[in-house]
Design a protein around this motif. Structure first.
Motif, PDB file in Angstrom:
ATOM      1  N   SER A 131       0.802  -1.217   0.000  1.00  0.00           N
ATOM      2  CA  SER A 131       0.000   0.000   0.000  1.00  0.00           C
ATOM      3  C   SER A 131       0.829   1.259   0.000  1.00  0.00           C
ATOM      4  O   SER A 131       1.984   1.283   0.383  1.00  0.00           O
ATOM      5  N   PHE A 132       0.159   2.323  -0.453  1.00  0.00           N
ATOM      6  CA  PHE A 132       0.672   3.688  -0.380  1.00  0.00           C
ATOM      7  C   PHE A 132      -0.375   4.465   0.382  1.00  0.00           C
ATOM      8  O   PHE A 132      -1.445   4.731  -0.129  1.00  0.00           O
ATOM      9  N   THR A 133      -0.137   4.774   1.675  1.00  0.00           N
ATOM     10  CA  THR A 133      -1.178   5.278   2.559  1.00  0.00           C
ATOM     11  C   THR A 133      -1.175   6.798   2.589  1.00  0.00           C
ATOM     12  O   THR A 133      -0.150   7.423   2.813  1.00  0.00           O
ATOM     13  N   VAL A 134      -2.348   7.392   2.396  1.00  0.00           N
ATOM     14  CA  VAL A 134      -2.526   8.835   2.467  1.00  0.00           C
ATOM     15  C   VAL A 134      -3.602   9.135   3.491  1.00  0.00           C
ATOM     16  O   VAL A 134      -4.709   8.625   3.367  1.00  0.00           O
ATOM     17  N   PRO A 135      -3.324   9.915   4.564  1.00  0.00           N
ATOM     18  CA  PRO A 135      -4.368  10.238   5.537  1.00  0.00           C
ATOM     19  C   PRO A 135      -5.539  10.936   4.861  1.00  0.00           C
ATOM     20  O   PRO A 135      -5.353  11.774   3.987  1.00  0.00           O
ATOM     21  N   ALA A 136      -6.763  10.592   5.283  1.00  0.00           N
ATOM     22  CA  ALA A 136      -7.945  11.157   4.638  1.00  0.00           C
ATOM     23  C   ALA A 136      -7.969  12.668   4.736  1.00  0.00           C
ATOM     24  O   ALA A 136      -8.395  13.352   3.815  1.00  0.00           O
ATOM     25  N   THR A 137      -7.514  13.204   5.873  1.00  0.00           N
ATOM     26  CA  THR A 137      -7.536  14.649   6.036  1.00  0.00           C
ATOM     27  C   THR A 137      -6.534  15.323   5.119  1.00  0.00           C
ATOM     28  O   THR A 137      -6.656  16.504   4.839  1.00  0.00           O
ATOM     29  N   ASP A 141     -18.106  15.585  -2.154  1.00  0.00           N
ATOM     30  CA  ASP A 141     -17.615  15.864  -3.506  1.00  0.00           C
ATOM     31  C   ASP A 141     -16.097  16.029  -3.529  1.00  0.00           C
ATOM     32  O   ASP A 141     -15.422  15.534  -4.445  1.00  0.00           O
ATOM     33  N   GLU A 142     -15.566  16.727  -2.515  1.00  0.00           N
ATOM     34  CA  GLU A 142     -14.110  16.890  -2.456  1.00  0.00           C
ATOM     35  C   GLU A 142     -13.422  15.545  -2.267  1.00  0.00           C
ATOM     36  O   GLU A 142     -12.368  15.278  -2.852  1.00  0.00           O
ATOM     37  N   LEU A 143     -14.021  14.696  -1.446  1.00  0.00           N
ATOM     38  CA  LEU A 143     -13.473  13.357  -1.239  1.00  0.00           C
ATOM     39  C   LEU A 143     -13.469  12.570  -2.537  1.00  0.00           C
ATOM     40  O   LEU A 143     -12.460  11.952  -2.898  1.00  0.00           O
ATOM     41  N   CYS A 144     -14.580  12.588  -3.260  1.00  0.00           N
ATOM     42  CA  CYS A 144     -14.673  11.846  -4.520  1.00  0.00           C
ATOM     43  C   CYS A 144     -13.673  12.370  -5.542  1.00  0.00           C
ATOM     44  O   CYS A 144     -13.050  11.588  -6.274  1.00  0.00           O
ATOM     45  N   ALA A 145     -13.503  13.683  -5.601  1.00  0.00           N
ATOM     46  CA  ALA A 145     -12.543  14.264  -6.541  1.00  0.00           C
ATOM     47  C   ALA A 145     -11.123  13.811  -6.210  1.00  0.00           C
ATOM     48  O   ALA A 145     -10.336  13.471  -7.102  1.00  0.00           O
ATOM     49  N   SER A 146     -10.794  13.797  -4.919  1.00  0.00           N
ATOM     50  CA  SER A 146      -9.458  13.380  -4.502  1.00  0.00           C
ATOM     51  C   SER A 146      -9.224  11.901  -4.772  1.00  0.00           C
ATOM     52  O   SER A 146      -8.149  11.498  -5.220  1.00  0.00           O
ATOM     53  N   LEU A 147     -10.239  11.081  -4.513  1.00  0.00           N
ATOM     54  CA  LEU A 147     -10.116   9.645  -4.778  1.00  0.00           C
ATOM     55  C   LEU A 147      -9.981   9.388  -6.275  1.00  0.00           C
ATOM     56  O   LEU A 147      -9.211   8.516  -6.703  1.00  0.00           O
ATOM     57  N   ARG A 148     -10.705  10.141  -7.067  1.00  0.00           N
ATOM     58  CA  ARG A 148     -10.582   9.994  -8.524  1.00  0.00           C
ATOM     59  C   ARG A 148      -9.173  10.356  -8.984  1.00  0.00           C
ATOM     60  O   ARG A 148      -8.585   9.670  -9.829  1.00  0.00           O
ATOM     61  N   ASN A 149      -8.614  11.420  -8.406  1.00  0.00           N
ATOM     62  CA  ASN A 149      -7.253  11.810  -8.777  1.00  0.00           C
ATOM     63  C   ASN A 149      -6.250  10.714  -8.435  1.00  0.00           C
ATOM     64  O   ASN A 149      -5.353  10.410  -9.224  1.00  0.00           O
ATOM     65  N   LEU A 150      -6.392  10.128  -7.247  1.00  0.00           N
ATOM     66  CA  LEU A 150      -5.502   9.043  -6.854  1.00  0.00           C
ATOM     67  C   LEU A 150      -5.645   7.864  -7.816  1.00  0.00           C
ATOM     68  O   LEU A 150      -4.655   7.248  -8.221  1.00  0.00           O
ATOM     69  N   ASN A 151      -6.887   7.560  -8.193  1.00  0.00           N
ATOM     70  CA  ASN A 151      -7.135   6.455  -9.108  1.00  0.00           C
ATOM     71  C   ASN A 151      -6.520   6.726 -10.477  1.00  0.00           C
ATOM     72  O   ASN A 151      -5.952   5.830 -11.114  1.00  0.00           O
ATOM     73  N   GLN A 152      -6.606   7.966 -10.944  1.00  0.00           N
ATOM     74  CA  GLN A 152      -6.033   8.329 -12.228  1.00  0.00           C
ATOM     75  C   GLN A 152      -4.517   8.285 -12.211  1.00  0.00           C
ATOM     76  O   GLN A 152      -3.879   8.154 -13.262  1.00  0.00           O
ATOM     77  N   LEU A 157     -23.319   2.848   0.584  1.00  0.00           N
ATOM     78  CA  LEU A 157     -23.957   2.955  -0.728  1.00  0.00           C
ATOM     79  C   LEU A 157     -23.907   4.389  -1.243  1.00  0.00           C
ATOM     80  O   LEU A 157     -23.709   4.620  -2.440  1.00  0.00           O
ATOM     81  N   LYS A 158     -24.067   5.351  -0.332  1.00  0.00           N
ATOM     82  CA  LYS A 158     -23.999   6.761  -0.732  1.00  0.00           C
ATOM     83  C   LYS A 158     -22.633   7.094  -1.322  1.00  0.00           C
ATOM     84  O   LYS A 158     -22.543   7.779  -2.355  1.00  0.00           O
ATOM     85  N   LEU A 159     -21.573   6.595  -0.700  1.00  0.00           N
ATOM     86  CA  LEU A 159     -20.225   6.852  -1.197  1.00  0.00           C
ATOM     87  C   LEU A 159     -20.007   6.176  -2.548  1.00  0.00           C
ATOM     88  O   LEU A 159     -19.442   6.775  -3.469  1.00  0.00           O
ATOM     89  N   VAL A 160     -20.432   4.940  -2.670  1.00  0.00           N
ATOM     90  CA  VAL A 160     -20.260   4.213  -3.928  1.00  0.00           C
ATOM     91  C   VAL A 160     -20.992   4.930  -5.060  1.00  0.00           C
ATOM     92  O   VAL A 160     -20.445   5.129  -6.159  1.00  0.00           O
ATOM     93  N   GLU A 161     -22.232   5.338  -4.812  1.00  0.00           N
ATOM     94  CA  GLU A 161     -23.013   6.033  -5.845  1.00  0.00           C
ATOM     95  C   GLU A 161     -22.390   7.377  -6.205  1.00  0.00           C
ATOM     96  O   GLU A 161     -22.392   7.779  -7.374  1.00  0.00           O
ATOM     97  N   ALA A 162     -21.846   8.076  -5.212  1.00  0.00           N
ATOM     98  CA  ALA A 162     -21.201   9.364  -5.472  1.00  0.00           C
ATOM     99  C   ALA A 162     -19.957   9.172  -6.344  1.00  0.00           C
ATOM    100  O   ALA A 162     -19.712   9.945  -7.274  1.00  0.00           O
ATOM    101  N   LEU A 163     -19.172   8.141  -6.047  1.00  0.00           N
ATOM    102  CA  LEU A 163     -17.977   7.865  -6.844  1.00  0.00           C
ATOM    103  C   LEU A 163     -18.351   7.494  -8.280  1.00  0.00           C
ATOM    104  O   LEU A 163     -17.707   7.929  -9.231  1.00  0.00           O
ATOM    105  N   GLU A 164     -19.411   6.689  -8.422  1.00  0.00           N
ATOM    106  CA  GLU A 164     -19.868   6.326  -9.763  1.00  0.00           C
ATOM    107  C   GLU A 164     -20.293   7.579 -10.535  1.00  0.00           C
ATOM    108  O   GLU A 164     -20.039   7.697 -11.733  1.00  0.00           O
TER     109      GLU A 164
END
Length: 210
Positions: free
Chosen positions: A25-31, A100-111, A163-170
């Protein structure tokens, strides 16, 4: 991308850290992955710009962490030889106020080539639901005492938040799936005192790696 529903357990973060080694893993604190107020991506000049995922990681970290933290994260990131996981613990307040900020950050990490595994809470949401149900929260040494009624409410709530998080990410264009059981194994912390509170003693990673 995976998302885990998590009952309230203060020991979880420690076991996640132990598991990270097996997940490469490459761990990044959520904050840290959320944008900080009054700090912008243009506040520092890019350290590298060769168009690679590695340079993107370095430049993102340069804007959210100190130089020492950047070097620590970079050392872990560059040591990965297989699939690259980022295990991220997210509090319930972030799920409510910064989704939304969380989803954007997770998307960036995924990209960037990472595969975020999110372990989330829902503490503030649970307190509100318990208040509506007439349940007075009890704590001992900072740990929520969880009786059967509290556990039933918590289980339903965590599934909904998951489910809310999964749907937001989708909705953000990120493929995500929930993993709500079969990963974190636990034993009772002290059933006479804390009721259904457990301590994680094993992590089954097969469904996460699948």
């Amino acid at each position: 991308m995976q998302s885990l529903a998590r009952p309230a357990c203060r020991q979880l973060a420690r076991h996640v850290r132990h598991t990270e080694r097996s997940l490469a893993s490459f761990t990044v604190p959520a904050t840290s992955i959320l944008p900080r107020r009054r700090h912008y991506a243009t506040s520092r000049r890019p350290l590298y710009d060769d168009g690679s995922a590695r340079s993107a990681v370095i430049n993102v970290l340069n804007n959210i962490a100190s130089k020492r933290e950047v070097q620590q994260y970079l050392a872990q990131f560059t040591s990965v030889s297989s699939q690259q996981f980022a295990v991220i613990k997210v509090g319930g307040a972030i799920m409510t106020d910064y989704l939304d900020e969380l989803c954007a950050s997770l998307r960036n990490l995924n990209q960037m080539g990472l595969f975020p595994v999110v372990i989330h809470g829902a503490g503030p949401q649970l307190n509100k639901m318990l208040e509506k149900a007439g349940v007075e929260p009890e704590y001992k040494e900072g740990i929520r005492i969880t009786d059967g009624k509290t556990l039933g409410i918590a289980r339903k709530l965590f599934l909904e938040e998951n489910l809310k998080l999964v749907e937001a990410l989708e909705a953000w264009g990120v493929r995500a799936r929930p993993i709500t059981s079969g990963v974190l194994m636990a034993q009772y912390k002290d059933k006479d005192v804390y009721k259904f509170v457990g301590e994680v003693n094993d992590v089954q990673t097969a469904s996460v790696k699948a």
